[in-house]
Structure formats: C-alpha cells, structure tokens
Design a protein around this motif. Structure first.
Motif, PDB file in Angstrom:
ATOM      1  N   LEU B 213       0.799  -1.049  -0.101  1.00 40.03           N
ATOM      2  CA  LEU B 213       0.051   0.014  -0.017  1.00 40.03           C
ATOM      3  C   LEU B 213       1.052   1.189  -0.007  1.00 40.03           C
ATOM      4  O   LEU B 213       0.430   2.381  -0.320  1.00 40.03           O
ATOM      5  N   SER B 214       2.184   1.219   0.698  1.00 39.46           N
ATOM      6  CA  SER B 214       2.948   2.154   0.729  1.00 39.46           C
ATOM      7  C   SER B 214       3.689   2.855  -0.876  1.00 39.46           C
ATOM      8  O   SER B 214       3.809   3.864  -0.914  1.00 39.46           O
ATOM      9  N   LEU B 216       1.325   2.474  -3.306  1.00 37.38           N
ATOM     10  CA  LEU B 216       0.153   3.000  -4.309  1.00 37.38           C
ATOM     11  C   LEU B 216       0.228   4.193  -4.956  1.00 37.38           C
ATOM     12  O   LEU B 216       0.635   5.213  -4.440  1.00 37.38           O
ATOM     13  N   LEU B 218      -1.504   6.790  -8.290  1.00 36.88           N
ATOM     14  CA  LEU B 218      -2.548   7.133  -9.144  1.00 36.88           C
ATOM     15  C   LEU B 218      -2.352   7.677 -10.067  1.00 36.88           C
ATOM     16  O   LEU B 218      -1.281   8.967  -9.992  1.00 36.88           O
ATOM     17  N   TYR B 250      -7.227  -3.778  -3.717  1.00 34.22           N
ATOM     18  CA  TYR B 250      -6.931  -2.162  -3.037  1.00 34.22           C
ATOM     19  C   TYR B 250      -6.924  -1.215  -4.299  1.00 34.22           C
ATOM     20  O   TYR B 250      -7.745  -0.388  -3.999  1.00 34.22           O
ATOM     21  N   LYS B 252      -7.998  -1.198  -7.085  1.00 35.26           N
ATOM     22  CA  LYS B 252      -9.435  -1.369  -7.934  1.00 35.26           C
ATOM     23  C   LYS B 252     -10.506  -0.725  -7.059  1.00 35.26           C
ATOM     24  O   LYS B 252     -11.332  -0.327  -7.699  1.00 35.26           O
ATOM     25  N   SER B 253     -10.447  -0.853  -5.719  1.00 36.85           N
ATOM     26  CA  SER B 253     -11.277  -0.252  -4.872  1.00 36.85           C
ATOM     27  C   SER B 253     -11.559   1.142  -4.714  1.00 36.85           C
ATOM     28  O   SER B 253     -12.502   1.757  -4.119  1.00 36.85           O
ATOM     29  N   ILE B 254     -10.829   1.963  -5.419  1.00 36.90           N
ATOM     30  CA  ILE B 254     -10.540   3.493  -5.315  1.00 36.90           C
ATOM     31  C   ILE B 254     -11.589   4.076  -6.416  1.00 36.90           C
ATOM     32  O   ILE B 254     -11.668   3.548  -7.384  1.00 36.90           O
ATOM     33  N   ALA B 255     -12.424   5.122  -5.883  1.00 44.24           N
ATOM     34  CA  ALA B 255     -13.628   5.631  -6.554  1.00 44.24           C
ATOM     35  C   ALA B 255     -12.962   6.300  -8.005  1.00 44.24           C
ATOM     36  O   ALA B 255     -11.673   6.627  -7.752  1.00 44.24           O
ATOM     37  N   LYS B 278     -12.813  -2.214 -13.931  1.00 41.48           N
ATOM     38  CA  LYS B 278     -14.015  -2.075 -13.304  1.00 41.48           C
ATOM     39  C   LYS B 278     -15.294  -2.031 -14.355  1.00 41.48           C
ATOM     40  O   LYS B 278     -16.409  -2.549 -14.062  1.00 41.48           O
TER      41      LYS B 278
END
Lengths: 329, 329
Positions: B213-214, B216, B218, B250, B252-255, B278
C-alpha cells in the motif's frame, strides 16, 4: 418466520400516509430498509415521507430513491396515518427531532431485528433471528402481497449485504441467502450494489489504512492484535474518523488472534476503542471494565488519556483477561 | 438448470469406483468440489480416490475430508470404473501425472462452469452460467437423490464462497444464493468456512499488504491505480508471492479508478503483472500488448525488465489505452 399480525396488516393496507425513520447515524440496513419500504409503499399509491436526522452518506447516494430521504424540518407540521420505525431498538435511538414527529402519527409500527428491541410500537414486527431488518421487510412485503420492484429489491439487497458483511458475518443464515436469491430474482442490481459499496473508496482512506497497518502489533502469545489511528494521521490524509470503521478487521484476520482492538484518537486525551473477538472471549465484559459495552463478539468504549497511555492500559486488560481464561481451562 | 443426461446418471449410479481430480494449482472451488463430491459418493458406498498434483494448501486443511486428497503416486496401477474431472476447462490443465491416470478409468465425466470448457468428457455436465462448479454439483447430487451431509455441504459452500469472493463478484446469481441457502439448510458450517477463509492470515501477509500500500500510485486523471511488490519485500516479510494474490483489489477499490495494476517482481528482471478493470476497459487486450491475456475484466502478463522499467512501460500503455477510449467517446 415472522408474524405481522392482523392489526399490522390492516394498518399498512388502510393507512394513506406513512412516516418512515430509523436510528441515528443510519447504516446500510437502516437506509436500504427505509428507502426500500418507502418505494414499495409509494408504488401502491401511498403517501410516504422518509426522514433522517443525518443526511444519507454519499456512499449510499447510489441507492435508487435515496433522494426521498429528507430532514425532519421538511415534514414539520404534517400528520401521518402510520409511523414506521425501522432497524431501531428503542425510540430513544431516534434523533430527538425525529422522535417528536412520531407524536403526529397514527399507529406506530416497529420493525427490527435487534435482540435488545424494547417493543415500543403499537405493532411490533421483531425477529432477532433475521440477519437484517431488510430480511424481515422482504417477508412483510411478500405476506401483504405488495409488489417488489427492481429498485425496491436493490435497496433491500444492499441492506442485506451491509449488515452481513457480504454474507461473511455469523448472522448469515439459510433464510438470509434465500431472501438474497429472491431479491436478485426480482431484479436487484447486484453489480451496482457491490461496486458502489466496495469500489468507491477514497484514496485518503486507503492511505489511512496503510498508516494504520504500520502500527499493527501483536502480543507475545499472538492472541491480542491491535492498531492505532491518531488524529494527526486522519488530518494528514484528509479523512473523516468514520472512514476507519472497518480497519479492526485487519488485526482480527490474523491466525491465532482472539481479541482485536482498534484505538482511535477522537479528541485531546480521548480515545475511542473498538473490540472484536473471534471464538470465545467476551469483549462486552472487557469493554465493561472501561464503562463501555456491546455484544460478546463486538464492543466498544471511550477512555480518557493519550493514545500511548490508553493503549498500554487496555492491552494489559485484554492480556490479563485471556491469561485468566487460560488458567481456568 | 443443468442436465446430467441418462448416460451420466447411469454411470454414476452403477460405477463402483471413482477417480476424482481437478486442475493444477487447485483453488477453493476445485478443492471443495473434489472433496464434497468424494464424500457424497463415499457416503453411498462407492470407492473413491481424489488426487491432486499439488498438496491441498494449508489454508484449506480445515475442510472436512481434506485428508482424502492424495498424490497421483498413491493410486498408481489402480483401475477405476469412472473418472470425474472437476472445474477444469480441458485435460491439458490437469497435472501430467494425473492426466495419465485417466487412461485407466472407464467413463470420463467432465463437470465444469468455465465458458471455455472444451467438452473433453464422454459425459459433459458444463454450465457456464453457474457461479462455481460446486453450484453444478449441488444440482447433480440433488437430481440423483444422493444425500448431502453437513460435511459435503461445508465443502460445497466453501467452494461457492471462494469462487464468488463471498458473493461479491459478478458471477453471483439468484441460483447461486439459492444453492448457498440450501447448503446452509443441510448443515454447512458457515462460521468455520468464513473464519478459516478470512481470519487465518499470517502476520507476514498483512505486513506485505502494508508495504504494498505504501507504493500505491494513481495517475493524474485518477483512472489508473497501481501497486508494486518487490522480491525484497516478500523476502523481508517471509511471504510467498502467492500471498499477494488479492492485493490488486486495493487499487481497484478506489472511486474513479477504471484500471488497476499489480506489479510483482518474480525474478531477476522479470515482473508478473495483474490487471483488473471496473466498467469498460478491456484489460485482456491491454495484457495482449505484452504477450499475456485473460478476460475483459481480469488479465495478466509477464514482462522482462526491472520493476521501475516495467512499471513505466505498462502504466504508459494503460494511460494511452484510456486516452484513446476518451477520444472515441
């Protein structure tokens, strides 16, 4: 199987106007149940108002009909033939300004699945074996032969999904799956529900998770696991504390862990603590030592002190509790 | 509704000995289906062998009957009246030494839910609308009036849960929920399944998640999100690369994210890449640019280069793909 009773059925059939409400800080079951029932009653020509003390959280705006939910001010001065309170153990759990409105309602109907429901209604449709209030609502609508549109089904399905953690929690039963099946058959939008509930996270909430995970600790025996969320971390990431709700599942997910604890710094020298247990520990009793409570497997309390102080105090108590359990066995 | 056919029903009823197997690296549906069917056949007095090229992963040892699964060597030289291959698109997906054993079987039955199944059996019970092979098996056992014990039900329920991501994936249908309901009615141990599947994680895998996660990231438009897992991180945490399988959920879960990518350094200058989309992006096509493939919503490929090189290359391609999509719209 739930029983609506002759009086309940009669009231719902004959009343022309309905006021629907649920508890403070409504969750997915409360919101989905209110909107689902509201839409179903509107579909058969009833006049329906849905009120909530707090606005519907953005994460539930995807629910068809969510725009029907209004503030108590919106219905001020109106009278309703019937008031229905959903997913709420007692009237004191309604926001105060909502509670007052029920004085202007005819028959009060109480539909809930909590074991601690205090039967405050003139009609009480309460079944603590139901996974969610929406599961009861499905049966009520079916028994009254009120049609379930795809939009109604989507709301009830979303309510089931949230209250069962997508069928992972222990409240999931064969009847819960059966109702889920019937709701999909009636056109519930599974893809919409799952995508909107699971895939609309903020980047900030994921960054908060990462910071939380970096604090993950395990006691020597590997039976107590915990995480802390500081106010600074929340502020840094621009998160609301609510976005950390499900973080407690991470320490709980570790093999061998019996008690999971999440510490959230909610104010100066004030820490909110969530407890979960996996198999045998009574975290209701543990939270009770700090003036809190809840259920055997999920409980909480608020303790004064710095994060460090409270963490030391509470983890000591959790370890002490398990140590005593081991001695008994 | 699936059809077993007269021949299939006859074979299962009359055969005395069965060899059951599934694909390489068996997942929850493969394992639960093999054991569930194996137990059900044994319960009616049949002689059953279940073989797997790889041992059952420790995370599935909780399944009742998991000790029935043996290696191909264990049944070497034996003959079976009937061979049943489960959850497998074609015979080439069986481990080689398992495939050979089917030469010593009478009728070969193929039970599967993959759309790409090549109907390799003498009897083919294939239904691509089923969420899992276990969903088909429930119907087969019911149609043949073979009793479903609590242990059989637990195996089939675990298979359903793993193949649907606990009823979150798009393959979840009303029939899938109905079968889940009937399995719980027959005594499937919901608590055991959910606890063993979700709450037996290693501390190392959670620490790996934190490190992942560190990383991650976008892209500027917020439509591509990605994470990297280095070999060093895996080694540091004492994790197997397999433990990072679900990390792609994780990003993929971001809006707002349409394409999620997970980079895993599997060797010197070798990176395994997982893609998810998605709503509209065809990640099968995207993976195809790098010699990989899969489905529209889930695909993968392996690319030579350092993590940094491959990351830059692939993210550029993903952004380029979305840019072209935007131009078309």
């Amino acid at each position: 199987m739930i029983s609506i009773g002759i009086q309940g059925a009669e009231v719902i059939k004959t009343a022309g106007s309905f006021l629907l409400a649920s508890h403070m800080h409504p969750d997915g079951d409360a919101i989905g149940s209110m909107i689902g029932l509201g839409l179903a009653l509107r579909d058969i020509g009833k006049n329906v108002a849905i009120i909530s003390g707090q606005p519907v959280p953005p994460s539930y705006h995807f629910l068809p009909g969510s725009e029907m939910v209004s503030t108590p001010q919106g219905v001020h001065g109106r009278r309703f033939d019937c008031g229905i309170v959903l997913d709420c153990t007692g009237l004191e759990r309604l926001p105060e300004e909502v509670n007052k409105l029920f004085d202007c309602c005819g028959t009060l109907i109480n539909i809930d699945h909590h074991v601690s429901n205090d039967f405050f209604g003139a009609v009480n449709i309460v079944d603590s074996s139901a996974s969610a209030t929406a599961e009861i609502l499905y049966q009520v609508l079916s028994a009254l032969k009120i049609g379930i549109s795809p939009d109604v089904a989507t709301n009830l399905y979303a309510a089931l999904v949230t209250d069962t953690g997508s069928f992972r929690y222990q409240n999931t039963t064969n009847r819960c799956h059966l109702v889920a099946s019937l709701l999909l058959e009636r056109g519930a939008d599974h893809h919409l529900v799952q995508q909107c509930l699971n895939e609309q996270k903020t980047l900030a909430s994921i960054r908060l998770l990462q910071k939380g995970l970096s604090t993950l600790s395990l006691d020597q025996e590997g039976q107590v696991a915990w995480m802390t969320i500081s106010r600074l971390n929340c502020l840094d990431e621009g998160c609301r504390m609510e976005e950390s709700e499900d973080l407690i599942n991470y320490p709980k997910s570790i093999a061998g862990v019996e008690i999971a604890v999440l510490f959230k710094e909610i104010g100066d020298h004030e820490v909110r603590i969530g407890f979960r247990s996996k198999s045998f520990a009574d975290v209701n009793a543990l939270a009770g030592r700090f003036g809190g409570g809840g259920h055997m497997r999920a409980a909480g309390c608020t303790v004064k002190g710095t994060l460090q102080e409270v963490e030391a105090l509470v983890i000591d108590a959790a370890r002490d509790y398990l140590q005593k359990k081991r001695e008994v066995l």
